[in-house]
Structures are given as structure tokens and as C-alpha cells.
Design a protein around this motif. Structure first.
Motif, PDB file in Angstrom:
ATOM      1  N   GLY A   1     -36.160  -7.905  34.777  1.00  0.00           N
ATOM      2  CA  GLY A   1     -36.633  -8.994  33.918  1.00  0.00           C
ATOM      3  C   GLY A   1     -36.906  -8.547  32.498  1.00  0.00           C
ATOM      4  O   GLY A   1     -36.411  -9.143  31.529  1.00  0.00           O
ATOM      5  N   LEU A   2     -37.683  -7.483  32.332  1.00  0.00           N
ATOM      6  CA  LEU A   2     -37.998  -6.985  30.990  1.00  0.00           C
ATOM      7  C   LEU A   2     -36.750  -6.462  30.309  1.00  0.00           C
ATOM      8  O   LEU A   2     -36.526  -6.703  29.114  1.00  0.00           O
ATOM      9  N   SER A   3     -35.904  -5.757  31.049  1.00  0.00           N
ATOM     10  CA  SER A   3     -34.685  -5.200  30.467  1.00  0.00           C
ATOM     11  C   SER A   3     -33.769  -6.300  29.945  1.00  0.00           C
ATOM     12  O   SER A   3     -33.184  -6.186  28.863  1.00  0.00           O
ATOM     13  N   GLU A   4     -33.617  -7.388  30.707  1.00  0.00           N
ATOM     14  CA  GLU A   4     -32.770  -8.494  30.269  1.00  0.00           C
ATOM     15  C   GLU A   4     -33.289  -9.078  28.960  1.00  0.00           C
ATOM     16  O   GLU A   4     -32.520  -9.324  28.023  1.00  0.00           O
ATOM     17  N   SER A   5     -34.595  -9.295  28.886  1.00  0.00           N
ATOM     18  CA  SER A   5     -35.176  -9.890  27.677  1.00  0.00           C
ATOM     19  C   SER A   5     -35.007  -8.972  26.477  1.00  0.00           C
ATOM     20  O   SER A   5     -34.611  -9.415  25.388  1.00  0.00           O
ATOM     21  N   VAL A   6     -35.304  -7.683  26.671  1.00  0.00           N
ATOM     22  CA  VAL A   6     -35.180  -6.728  25.566  1.00  0.00           C
ATOM     23  C   VAL A   6     -33.719  -6.600  25.138  1.00  0.00           C
ATOM     24  O   VAL A   6     -33.404  -6.568  23.940  1.00  0.00           O
ATOM     25  N   GLY A   7     -32.803  -6.536  26.110  1.00  0.00           N
ATOM     26  CA  GLY A   7     -31.383  -6.404  25.788  1.00  0.00           C
ATOM     27  C   GLY A   7     -30.850  -7.579  25.007  1.00  0.00           C
ATOM     28  O   GLY A   7     -30.137  -7.416  24.007  1.00  0.00           O
ATOM     29  N   LEU A   8     -31.195  -8.792  25.417  1.00  0.00           N
ATOM     30  CA  LEU A   8     -30.727  -9.980  24.699  1.00  0.00           C
ATOM     31  C   LEU A   8     -31.351 -10.074  23.313  1.00  0.00           C
ATOM     32  O   LEU A   8     -30.691 -10.466  22.345  1.00  0.00           O
ATOM     33  N   ALA A   9     -32.635  -9.714  23.206  1.00  0.00           N
ATOM     34  CA  ALA A   9     -33.279  -9.728  21.893  1.00  0.00           C
ATOM     35  C   ALA A   9     -32.620  -8.725  20.953  1.00  0.00           C
ATOM     36  O   ALA A   9     -32.376  -9.022  19.775  1.00  0.00           O
ATOM     37  N   ALA A  10     -32.311  -7.535  21.469  1.00  0.00           N
ATOM     38  CA  ALA A  10     -31.641  -6.529  20.641  1.00  0.00           C
ATOM     39  C   ALA A  10     -30.262  -7.011  20.217  1.00  0.00           C
ATOM     40  O   ALA A  10     -29.836  -6.824  19.064  1.00  0.00           O
ATOM     41  N   ALA A  11     -29.535  -7.660  21.141  1.00  0.00           N
ATOM     42  CA  ALA A  11     -28.209  -8.185  20.806  1.00  0.00           C
ATOM     43  C   ALA A  11     -28.306  -9.227  19.695  1.00  0.00           C
ATOM     44  O   ALA A  11     -27.490  -9.244  18.762  1.00  0.00           O
ATOM     45  N   LEU A  12     -29.307 -10.089  19.772  1.00  0.00           N
ATOM     46  CA  LEU A  12     -29.489 -11.127  18.750  1.00  0.00           C
ATOM     47  C   LEU A  12     -29.769 -10.511  17.388  1.00  0.00           C
ATOM     48  O   LEU A  12     -29.203 -10.934  16.360  1.00  0.00           O
ATOM     49  N   VAL A  13     -30.619  -9.501  17.360  1.00  0.00           N
ATOM     50  CA  VAL A  13     -30.954  -8.846  16.087  1.00  0.00           C
ATOM     51  C   VAL A  13     -29.722  -8.168  15.484  1.00  0.00           C
ATOM     52  O   VAL A  13     -29.448  -8.282  14.281  1.00  0.00           O
ATOM     53  N   ILE A  14     -28.955  -7.464  16.305  1.00  0.00           N
ATOM     54  CA  ILE A  14     -27.765  -6.771  15.801  1.00  0.00           C
ATOM     55  C   ILE A  14     -26.741  -7.772  15.285  1.00  0.00           C
ATOM     56  O   ILE A  14     -26.118  -7.573  14.232  1.00  0.00           O
ATOM     57  N   LEU A  15     -26.545  -8.866  16.005  1.00  0.00           N
ATOM     58  CA  LEU A  15     -25.591  -9.881  15.568  1.00  0.00           C
ATOM     59  C   LEU A  15     -26.013 -10.498  14.240  1.00  0.00           C
ATOM     60  O   LEU A  15     -25.183 -10.723  13.352  1.00  0.00           O
ATOM     61  N   LEU A  16     -27.305 -10.780  14.093  1.00  0.00           N
ATOM     62  CA  LEU A  16     -27.790 -11.342  12.825  1.00  0.00           C
ATOM     63  C   LEU A  16     -27.599 -10.358  11.682  1.00  0.00           C
ATOM     64  O   LEU A  16     -27.187 -10.731  10.581  1.00  0.00           O
TER      65      LEU A  16
END
Length: 725
Positions: free
Chosen positions: A172-187
Motif C-alpha cells: 500500500g505505501l509503496s504504491e502511493s509513494v511510487g505513483l507520487a514519485a512518477a507524478l513529480v518526475i512527469l511534471l
């Protein structure tokens, strides 16, 4: 075909989006309602340990019940005033802690598994459950742990050991952190909320779909308990990457002046085709796991294959629909008007590819390509060096975090009863008509075996047709001497004891099981590697029509895999950065990890090769000279490949946050391998192709007379077909 599918989904964008969302929710709901039936037994047909379990199951039905240990320790001694009464209270509390507890064997009942240390300070009592060890509900295990460990204090220390009390993988935590990191990198990479949100939405849809598929699969075949975590990790990574590659190509086509329908056709015919080949390579690599001959690995392979297949479907259907929905935000009209048709956006393909002055790296590529190839390859080989020290095995409670009750129980047992107390072996005798008295010399023979600390009395089955003897080694499960003892018993001591009789002896127990798994993996690894390499090379050769391109891609991917293995050795065997990463005590690399990582990384590493080589080949097909095609392809793909690799690595690395050692190894190994694979394809591949020039491509790969910058938008629009890879 891809173009027609993409155009159809683009035109029916809302129907496609609604259909995928309903399908994902339906699968996730169906999986949740059906429940899960994951496998934690890891059966290994044909091995000595499995034969031992088969004999136990037939003749010792009580052995089917799961067991755990209550470890009690008191510095003053368990017979000290007040301590013994409190220890009895702990056992009484265990009996009533949950209905899943069948009975509790007191620590002073040695005949049934109780044990007291020589100095009287430590003892173990056995909890016998009504179900198998892998079927004890997590809620019941957590409640028993909370109640019993809460009774520690006033000189009495209570801990629990057993697989049912070990920490369970959580994503659960890994999924949230991974998606948040992906969003930041894409932005950060593209400066657009639409460009950032579209791949993340595709990934979330893929996540729900994959979870539902894996849960349903667990009802149909043996699926190991960590399969869901691995499948989720892979789906999150590839879903973002595949959606990103197609979206970037679409935005580039729109900025070149193409209408949305034409732009989505271009994206599907070029990046979509590359995504299809890349995903196929991942699936082919995962399919190679069926060569290993290990049933629980089949479930892991099918779980990941289903996840990747669902992601491919999303990329080729849902992403074109989302591009149509988000078009106004992806390519604002004002920006299109200012740039005009044919204008070039940095990092995206378009006219004017050669108008910009080459950068320092491009100059180095043209002047010293061979030096770049040799230097980068030497660095990769150096990073692979720790691989030579890799030791395969299995983690146990000694590698768990110090905060875990199984880790503390493990340490108390070893201090009181010796290192081998946490790695007992079971010698199982299938009497086959012989008398139980015929095994009289077995115990003495086992005691004389080198490396044996203690041998328990033989226990005869109720039907008198089998016996089991517990053997305690002098060393723990992760010591290299323990596997040697298993081999010594199987190859020398037990055959001598069975000579001249119909009896057969087998060595079982958790330690022997994982040793059998390690041996099976080592025996089949060469076949697996050969199958994956050959099939992947053929797929690439079919796509690019160039043996040179295919071979260099395979070699670089293998080097990236070697670096990933080296990273695992450095961190988990040698303990580098163990405090920061929370990896616990040093120990071997999981025996099935090299095979699984190869299946995953070989496919994922090939993704970047496919995307970069596809761009180079496109330029080549338009008539560019070999070196110019490499320069253009590199300029067109490097930013998106780098962003995609950073996203995938961030998603994988986030799984290292899990307390589970296996998930940490998967996360770090995949993250390191992906980054190295991307760096290799952006450095070594262009340098090698620049050095080889026309020798790297077949003569039919170039179409003279076609402008290197590509067809004009008007011509492309009239033709109705995109430039194809």
C-alpha cells in the motif's frame, strides 16, 4: 491493425474509457469477493524434501497441522519464584487466544516438542493449530502475537516464532509513494499536468485490473504469496512508461501540425508498435520461467504475464482514448498557433532536426565512438564484479527487522540451544514393510555425521509404517556448512543406513526445502537463460532486420542484469547501506530471485532498446545517413527514455520501503537494473551504431530520396497512413 484500433478508440473515447473503468472495477470486485488462495508451501515435486513431506502426509496426519513456538526467557531462570506461574499463565492465554489454536504443548513435554535449555533460562512451548501453517488467518496470528508478547515484563520475556507470525508483504505505501514519485518526475520533465496525469490514470486502471486478475488466478492455480506484490510493481512501472511513450509521440505529432486523428495514428503506428514489441519481449522473458520446472514459479510467471498483457491492452486502446479527451490540455491552441506546422519541440521528432547545433556528447559520439563503447562497457563489467560472490539461499527470521517478534525469538533460540536450533532437519524413514526396530542404528549413524549437534529420538507413525527423526545441525540455515550436511546425509549416511533393506530415507524440513529449491534453480538456470536470450534476440531481429542491432541489445541487457545482481550482493550479502535501507542482517540472495529478475529485467531493459532503436530506424527509413540517423534518433528519444527510466526506477525503489526482505530485493534489484539499462541504451548503443555506420543496418533499411526530416504534414495527411517502424 494498431492504427485502426487506435483510431477507433480515439473516436469512441468516452465509451472506451468507461468500458475500461467498468472492466477494471468488475475484475477487482470479483477478485475481492472470490478471495485469495495464495500458496506459501512452495512444493518441489521430485526433490528429497518433497518426498519427505509426502511420507509425513500419508503416515503422520497430525503433521498436516501448522505449528509455531512460544519462546520464554527469564534471566533468573524459569523456575524462579513467580516466574514459572507467569509462564504457565502465558500458555493458558495461548490456548484461549483464538479458536484456530488446537492445543499448546508445554515446554516441559519433551516427547511432543517442548524444550528447556540446560541453564533453565529459556524454553519453547509449541502451539498446534487446527489448520496448516500457511492457512492460519493473519488476524488470528496478529491477535495471538499481541496477547502473548504483551505478557512480557517483570523478568519474563515472551516471543513467538513460526511463519504465521512473520511480517507479511504490504504494498500500500509503496504504491502511493511510487505513483507520487512518477507524478513529480512527469511534471518536472514535461511541465504539463495533463502529460503527468494521463500515464498515472492508465497505471491506476492497470493496477485494479491486474489485482483482480491475480486474485482470480490464485483460485485456479498455485500462485506464491508474493506474486501480487511483484505483479503490482511491474504493472505500475510499465503502465506509466508505455502510456508516456505514446503520449509524447502524440503531442509531438500535434505540435508538428497534424490533426488529432492523424496524430493518434502516427503515435500508434510508431510508438504503439514499439510498445507492442517491447511488451511482447517482456512476456516472452516471463514465459521463460516455465523452463525452470518449479510449480510455484509458474504461478508467479502467469501473474506477471497477465499484468503486462493488461497493460499492453491499456496502452493500445485506453491511451488513445485519453489522448482524445485530454487533447486541448496536451497541446493548447495558442501554442500550436505560435509554433506553426513543422515547428520542432526540443526532445521530440519533427522538421528541423539538423538545425540545432550538436551537443558535446553528440560531438564525442562522432569523433570517438569506439572509445565511448570500450569505456562504458569496461565500467559495466566492473560494476558486475560483485556477481562473482553471489550466494543463493533463503532468508529466515534472523534477517527480519529487529522489531519483529520472530527475529527476537530466533535470537533467543540460538543463544539458548545453539545456531542449528533454528534450522532443524527432519529425517523421514519410509519403512516399506520393514520393522521400526530395523532403524535402530540410524540415530547413532546420524550422531556421527559431521556437523550434527543433536539427534532426537525416532517417532513412529500410528500405523507403524514410517518414522521421523529430528536432526539439529551445529550451524544455522544460512551457514554454508548446513547445505553440506544435507548433502552428506543424503549421499552417504542415509544410503549406508538403508543398505540391504527395503527402507528409504529422505531429508526434509524448511532448510532442506530451500536447499532443494536452490539446487533446482541452479540446474535449470542455463536452460532458462538460453531460452530467454535466443527468443528475445529473434524477436528483435524480426523487428529491426539487423543481427548486429539484435546482438548488441541482448549483450547490453545482460550487462545491466549483471549490475543488478552485483547491487544485490553488495547490499544484502555484504551489508552496504543496510542501516539506511533497513535490510536487516546480511544473508544470501533468495534462490529464485536471479531467475525472476532476469525474466523481468530482460524484458524491461529491452523496452528502452526498442524505443531508441525504433527512432533511429525511422530516421534511417526516411533516408538519413547512418550516423545522422543515430544522432536524430538519440535526440528524439533520450529525454523521454530518461524520464521513463526514472519513473520506473522510482516505482520499483518505493517497494524497498516494505518490511519484507524479498520485496526489498525485488525493488532494489529492478530499480538498479532499469537505470543501468537506460543509461546503457543512451550511451553505448548510439556510440556502437555510430562506429559501425552502414554495417549495422541491412541495405534495404534505407530509402534514398525520402527527406531525412520526414514527410510533410500535408503529404502524410493525404496518405492517411503514418510513418511506420
Amino acid at each position: 491493425m494498431l492504427v485502426r484500433i487506435a483510431r477507433a478508440c480515439h473516436r469512441r473515447r468516452w465509451t472506451t474509457l468507461l468500458g475500461w473503468l467498468l472492466a477494471a472495477l468488475a475484475l477487482a470486485s470479483a477478485g475481492g469477493m472470490a478471495g485469495t488462495d495464495f500458496d506459501s508451501a512452495y512444493d518441489l515435486p521430485g526433490t528429497g524434501s518433497q518426498r519427505a513431506y509426502d511420507v509425513l502426509e500419508r503416515h503422520f496426519p497430525e503433521q498436516a497441522a501448522g505449528t509455531g513456538d512460544i519462546v520464554l526467557h527469564a534471566d533468573a531462570g524459569l523456575d524462579a519464584p513467580g516466574v514459572r506461574e507467569r509462564a504457565r499463565d502465558v500458555l493458558a492465554a495461548a490456548r484461549t487466544a483464538d479458536p484456530v489454536v488446537a492445543e499448546v504443548v508445554p515446554f516441559d513435554d519433551a516427547a511432543r516438542g517442548g524444550l528447556v535449555s540446560d541453564d533453565g533460562t529459556t524454553a519453547t512451548a509449541r502451539i498446534v493449530f487446527t489448520v496448516g501453517r500457511t492457512e492460519v488467518p493473519d488476524e488470528a496470528a496478529r491477535e495471538i502475537e499481541r496477547r502473548l508478547t504483551g505478557m512480557s515484563g517483570d523478568g519474563l520475556h515472551v516471543e513467538l516464532s513460526g511463519t504465521m507470525f512473520a511480517p507479511k508483504p504490504s504494498t500500500g505505501l509503496s504504491e502511493s509513494v511510487g505513483l507520487a514519485a512518477a507524478l513529480v518526475i512527469l511534471l518536472a520533465a514535461f511541465g504539463s499536468l495533463a502529460m503527468a496525469g494521463l500515464p498515472v490514470l492508465a497505471a491506476l486502471t492497470g493496477l485494479l485490473t491486474a489485482m483482480g486478475l491475480v486474485m482470480l488466478l490464485s483460485k485456479a492455480m498455485n500462485v506464491p504469496d508474493f506474486s501480487m506484490s511483484v505483479a503490482v510493481m511491474i504493472v505500475l512501472g510499465v503502465a506509466v512508461d508505455y502510456a508516456l511513450f505514446i503520449a509524447v509521440r502524440y503531442r509531438g505529432a500535434r505540435r508538428e501540425g497534424h490533426e488529432p486523428d492523424r496524430a493518434v495514428a502516427l503515435a500508434a503506428g510508431t510508438s504503439g508498435a514499439a510498445v507492442l514489441f517491447a511488451g511482447t519481449t517482456v512476456i516472452v522473458s516471463l514465459g521463460g520461467m516455465f523452463f525452470m520446472g518449479v510449480p510455484f514459479v509458474y504461478g508467479l510467471a502467469v501473474s506477471c504475464i497477465l499484468g503486462v498483457a493488461a497493460t499492453l491492452g491499456l496502452a493500445l486502446t485506453l491511451v488513445p482514448a485519453l489522448l482524445g479527451i485530454a487533447d486541448r490540455w496536451l497541446t493548447p491552441r495558442g501554442r500550436l498557433e505560435r509554433r506553426g506546422a513543422g515547428a520542432r519541440v526540443p526532445g521530440e521528432r519533427g522538421a528541423g532536426a539538423y538545425e540545432r547545433a550538436p551537443g558535446a556528447y553528440e560531438k564525442l559520439l562522432r569523433r570517438r565512438p569506439l572509445a565511448v563503447v570500450v569505456g562504458a562497457t569496461a565500467l559495466l563489467l566492473a560494476l558486475c564484479a560483485p556477481l562473482a560472490a553471489m550466494r543463493l539461499g533463503s532468508a529466515d527470521a534472523g534477517n527480519a527487522p529487529a522489531s519483529d517478534t520472530t527475529r527476537r525469538a530466533h535470537e533467543l533460540k540460538q543463544e539458548a540451544f545453539g545456531p542449528g536450533a533454528t534450522a532443524p532437519l527432519m529425517v523421514v524413514a519410509d519403512l516399506r514393510g520393514a520393522s521400526p526396530d530395523d532403524t535402530a542404528g540410524l540415530v547413532e549413524r546420524l550422531r556421527r555425521a559431521p556437523g550434527v549437534a543433536h539427534v532426537g529420538p525416532p517417532a513412529t507413525s500410528p500405523d507403524g509404517r514410517a518414522q521421523v527423526v529430528t536432526v539439529v545441525p551445529r550451524t544455522d540455515a544460512q551457514d554454508e556448512a548446513t547445505p553440506r550436511l544435507v548433502r552428506e546425509l543424503r549421499e552417504t549416511a542415509l544410503p549406508e543406513a538403508a543398505a540391504g533393506t527395503p527402507m528409504r530415507f529422505y531429508v526434509g524440513g524448511v532448510t532442506a526445502t530451500f536447499q532443494d529449491l536452490t539446487d533446482r534453480m541452479a540446474d535449470r538456470l542455463a536452460v532458462f537463460v538460453l531460452a530467454v536470450v535466443v527468443i528475445s534476440a529473434l524477436v528483435l531481429a524480426l523487428m529491426f532486420r539487423s543481427p548486429v542491432v539484435s546482438v548488441q541489445a541482448v549483450v547490453l541487457t545482460l550487462l545491466s542484469l549483471g549490475v543488478s545482481y552485483g547491487l544485490l550482493v553488495a547490499v544484502f550479502q555484504w551489508g552496504w547501506a543496510s542501516g539506511v535501507l533497513g535490510t536487516g542482517a546480511t544473508g544470501p540472495v533468495e534462490s529464485y530471485l536471479p531467475m525472476t529478475l532476469m525474466a523481468l529485467l530482460f524484458g524491461l531493459g529491452m523496452d528502452y532498446q526498442v524505443f531508441v532503436l525504433a527512432r533511429i530506424r525511422e530516421a534511417r527509413l526516411r533516408g538519413a545517413e547512418a550516423r545522422d540517423a543515430v544522432a536524430e534518433g538519440l535526440r528524439d528519444s533520450r529525454r523521454v527514455v530518461l524520464a521513463a527510466a526514472l519513473i520506473m526506477a522510482a516505482v520499483f525503489a518505493s517497494f524497498a520501503l516494505s518490511p519484507d526482505r524479498i520485496m526489498k530485493q525485488f525493488g532494489l534489484g529492478l530499480a538498479g537494473g532499469v537505470l543501468v539499462a537506460a543509461a546503457a541504451v543512451l550511451v553505448v548503443t548510439p556510440a556502437l551504431l555510430t562506429y559501425l555506420g552502414d554495417r549495422a543496418w541491412p541495405r534495404t533499411a534505407r530509402r534514398p530520396g525520402v527527406p531525412a526530416a520526414g514527410p510533410r504534414p500535408e503529404a502524410g495527411a493525404r496518405s492517411g497512413e503514418p510513418t511506420r517502424t
